[in-house]
Design an enzyme around this catalytic site. Structure first.
Site, PDB file in Angstrom:
ATOM      1  N   TYR A 165      41.377  49.831  34.178  1.00  0.00           N
ATOM      2  CA  TYR A 165      42.616  49.108  33.841  1.00  0.00           C
ATOM      3  C   TYR A 165      43.737  49.577  34.764  1.00  0.00           C
ATOM      4  CZ  TYR A 165      40.384  47.358  29.542  1.00  0.00           C
ATOM      5  OH  TYR A 165      39.546  46.735  28.637  1.00  0.00           O
ATOM      6  N   PRO A 222      41.581  38.692  21.121  1.00  0.00           N
ATOM      7  CA  PRO A 222      41.431  38.059  19.809  1.00  0.00           C
ATOM      8  C   PRO A 222      42.200  36.746  19.652  1.00  0.00           C
ATOM      9  CG  PRO A 222      42.907  39.944  19.676  1.00  0.00           C
ATOM     10  CD  PRO A 222      42.297  39.978  21.041  1.00  0.00           C
ATOM     11  N   ALA A 253      42.609  34.300  22.120  1.00  0.00           N
ATOM     12  CA  ALA A 253      42.243  33.184  23.002  1.00  0.00           C
ATOM     13  C   ALA A 253      41.841  31.989  22.146  1.00  0.00           C
ATOM     14  CB  ALA A 253      41.095  33.586  23.926  1.00  0.00           C
TER      15      ALA A 253
HETATM   16  N1  LIG Z   1      35.780  45.312  26.507  1.00  0.00           N
HETATM   17  C1  LIG Z   1      36.151  44.361  27.341  1.00  0.00           C
HETATM   18  O1  LIG Z   1      35.337  43.834  28.145  1.00  0.00           O
HETATM   19  C2  LIG Z   1      37.576  43.899  27.326  1.00  0.00           C
HETATM   20  C3  LIG Z   1      37.972  42.771  28.083  1.00  0.00           C
HETATM   21  C4  LIG Z   1      39.321  42.378  28.023  1.00  0.00           C
HETATM   22  C5  LIG Z   1      40.220  43.092  27.231  1.00  0.00           C
HETATM   23  N2  LIG Z   1      39.812  44.197  26.533  1.00  0.00           N
HETATM   24  C6  LIG Z   1      40.730  44.961  25.656  1.00  0.00           C
HETATM   25  O2  LIG Z   1      41.289  44.059  24.738  1.00  0.00           O
HETATM   26  C7  LIG Z   1      42.716  44.152  24.761  1.00  0.00           C
HETATM   27  C8  LIG Z   1      43.296  42.831  24.349  1.00  0.00           C
HETATM   28  O3  LIG Z   1      42.929  41.824  25.279  1.00  0.00           O
HETATM   29  P1  LIG Z   1      43.979  40.769  25.764  1.00  0.00           P
HETATM   30  O4  LIG Z   1      45.204  41.487  26.203  1.00  0.00           O
HETATM   31  O5  LIG Z   1      43.326  39.836  26.694  1.00  0.00           O
HETATM   32  O6  LIG Z   1      44.209  40.008  24.385  1.00  0.00           O
HETATM   33  P2  LIG Z   1      45.275  39.231  23.604  1.00  0.00           P
HETATM   34  O7  LIG Z   1      45.989  40.157  22.692  1.00  0.00           O
HETATM   35  O8  LIG Z   1      44.473  38.107  23.028  1.00  0.00           O
HETATM   36  O9  LIG Z   1      46.282  38.623  24.708  1.00  0.00           O
HETATM   37  C9  LIG Z   1      47.430  39.286  25.156  1.00  0.00           C
HETATM   38  C10 LIG Z   1      48.222  38.315  26.042  1.00  0.00           C
HETATM   39  O10 LIG Z   1      48.651  37.219  25.250  1.00  0.00           O
HETATM   40  C11 LIG Z   1      50.070  37.172  25.190  1.00  0.00           C
HETATM   41  N3  LIG Z   1      50.435  36.930  23.796  1.00  0.00           N
HETATM   42  C12 LIG Z   1      49.981  37.598  22.703  1.00  0.00           C
HETATM   43  N4  LIG Z   1      50.504  37.073  21.584  1.00  0.00           N
HETATM   44  C13 LIG Z   1      51.278  36.055  21.964  1.00  0.00           C
HETATM   45  C14 LIG Z   1      52.062  35.116  21.243  1.00  0.00           C
HETATM   46  N5  LIG Z   1      52.144  35.131  19.919  1.00  0.00           N
HETATM   47  N6  LIG Z   1      52.728  34.181  21.956  1.00  0.00           N
HETATM   48  C15 LIG Z   1      52.669  34.152  23.309  1.00  0.00           C
HETATM   49  N7  LIG Z   1      51.928  35.031  24.045  1.00  0.00           N
HETATM   50  C16 LIG Z   1      51.247  35.954  23.373  1.00  0.00           C
HETATM   51  C17 LIG Z   1      50.536  38.528  25.665  1.00  0.00           C
HETATM   52  O11 LIG Z   1      51.812  38.403  26.275  1.00  0.00           O
HETATM   53  P3  LIG Z   1      52.953  39.525  26.067  1.00  0.00           P
HETATM   54  O12 LIG Z   1      52.369  40.828  26.524  1.00  0.00           O
HETATM   55  O13 LIG Z   1      54.042  39.019  26.979  1.00  0.00           O
HETATM   56  O14 LIG Z   1      53.342  39.504  24.619  1.00  0.00           O
HETATM   57  C18 LIG Z   1      49.447  38.935  26.636  1.00  0.00           C
HETATM   58  O15 LIG Z   1      49.673  38.317  27.895  1.00  0.00           O
HETATM   59  C19 LIG Z   1      43.031  44.658  26.173  1.00  0.00           C
HETATM   60  O16 LIG Z   1      44.281  45.309  26.245  1.00  0.00           O
HETATM   61  C20 LIG Z   1      41.883  45.618  26.401  1.00  0.00           C
HETATM   62  O17 LIG Z   1      42.183  46.878  25.804  1.00  0.00           O
HETATM   63  C21 LIG Z   1      38.499  44.590  26.564  1.00  0.00           C
END
Ligand SMILES: NC(=O)c1ccc[n+]([C@@H]2O[C@H](COP(=O)([O-])OP(=O)(O)OC[C@H]3O[C@@H](n4cnc5c(N)ncnc54)[C@H](OP(=O)(O)O)[C@@H]3O)[C@@H](O)[C@H]2O)c1
Length: 307
Positions: free
Chosen positions: A58, A215, A217
């Site tokens: 990361y 979570p 998407a």
């Molecule tokens: N194991 C694996 O292969 C793997 C792969 C990917 C990710 N991960 C882990 O999973 C975590 C979460 O993944 P993710 O960051 O992709 O997930 P997420 O929480 O689904 O998405 C976060 C993104 O969505 C935006 N967002 C969240 N809530 C919102 C809302 N209500 N309105 C508008 N925009 C919103 C955020 O923007 P803002 O920041 O501007 O709020 C950020 O850009 C990562 O940090 C990582 O630790 C693991």
């Protein structure tokens, strides 16, 4: 708005139900983005998150390094937290220009990755090490031996996997003397495969904690690319909004409630860096989400009622 706690897998490690995902905490690497990342982590700590999810890759190591700075600046914080990192993905060009992007569960790479994570985080031991993506070439006996070695050396306390299929978990479990406590996979309204491919069944059978990355998407356009058509996305959005009005929460919290309702005890990995959203996510734990609403949203994402 109170964080729930659970036990991690079959261990005695008590952890927050929601995990804070640190993949985005350095943003574009600017000092403003780094300050925002530190505020995000601090907000998560203040909101009751105790599990912080990292990976060696990361920010190319910068996310772990930033988190390490925060631990240095906050004496006593490290002991309150469960620090997770991952290993096994190598970028193209590592270590030389011709190397392709690949997965690598060789003992040499795993040892090197763990030492790098510990050094950047400035800690003696990882609470949890996840194997990031299954290496097609992994030898379960060789892998089991290196996990055991890392535990004996005191470098890692608990182990888990990520993006493993049920058969890959079974293969590793069959030869491994360290228990697999978590499987972190993509689970959301757009990619609900874990519900149907045996992943969540296996988690329940073996007591493994399922962790959901990305979570949101399928529910929030900014939170991950989807293949939903505009029509599908609008139908999902309409159902989220209707339910949000009923439960008196923001739309996106319904997508979390939908994950939390599953009896496997999914722990969503929350990746937003916006303090208000980090705090609000905790309120999803209070939604008394019904079976009927779960199926209404399932129907909306499928575009059809169940058979
Ligand atoms: N194991 C694996 O292969 C793997 C792969 C990917 C990710 N991960 C882990 O999973 C975590 C979460 O993944 P993710 O960051 O992709 O997930 P997420 O929480 O689904 O998405 C976060 C993104 O969505 C935006 N967002 C969240 N809530 C919102 C809302 N209500 N309105 C508008 N925009 C919103 C955020 O923007 P803002 O920041 O501007 O709020 C950020 O850009 C990562 O940090 C990582 O630790 C693991």
């Amino acid at each position: 708005m109170v964080m729930q706690t659970i036990l991690l897998g079959n261990s005695d490690e008590r952890v927050s139900r929601l995990i804070y995902g640190c993949m985005r905490i350095v943003g574009d690497g600017s000092s403003d983005a780094r300050a925002r990342g530190k505020r995000a982590v601090q907000t998560a700590v203040d909101s009751g998150y105790t599990v912080f999810d990292h990976a060696d890759i990361y920010g190319d190591g910068a996310c772990e390094a930033l988190f390490g700075e925060l631990l240095q600046e906050s004496p006593g914080l490290r002991e309150q937290l469960t620090v997770v990192s991952k290993c096994g993905i190598r970028f193209a060009g590592d270590p030389d220009g011709n190397a392709p992007k690949r997965y690598d569960f060789s003992p040499q790479h795993i040892r090197h990755s763990v030492d790098g994570s510990l050094s950047r985080l400035g800690i003696e031991q990882l609470d949890v090490l996840l194997l990031h993506r299954p290496d097609y070439l992994f030898d379960p006996h060789e892998l089991a031996a290196v996990l055991s070695e890392l535990r004996k050396a005191g470098k890692v306390r608990h182990f888990g996997v990520s993006n493993f299929s049920p058969s890959q978990v079974a293969l590793l479990n069959a030869v491994c003397d360290v228990p697999i406590q978590a499987n972190q996979v993509e689970i959301n309204l757009h990619r609900p495969d874990a519900l149907t491919d045996g992943t969540l069944d296996q988690c329940q059978e073996l007591g493994i904690t399922p962790q959901a990355w990305a979570p949101l998407a399928g529910a929030v356009p900014q939170a991950g690319r989807t293949h939903f058509s505009d029509v599908d996305a609008a139908r999902v959005q309409a159902e989220l909004s209707a339910q949000a009005a009923h439960y008196d929460v923001e739309d996106w919290l319904i997508a979390l409630a939908w994950l939390l309702r599953h009896p496997a005890g999914i722990s969503p990995v929350i990746g937003t860096t916006t303090p208000e959203r980090i705090r609000s996510a905790v309120t999803a734990l209070d939604v008394e989400y019904t079976r009927e609403d779960w199926y209404r949203l399932w129907e909306a994402r499928n575009g059809a009622a169940v058979a």
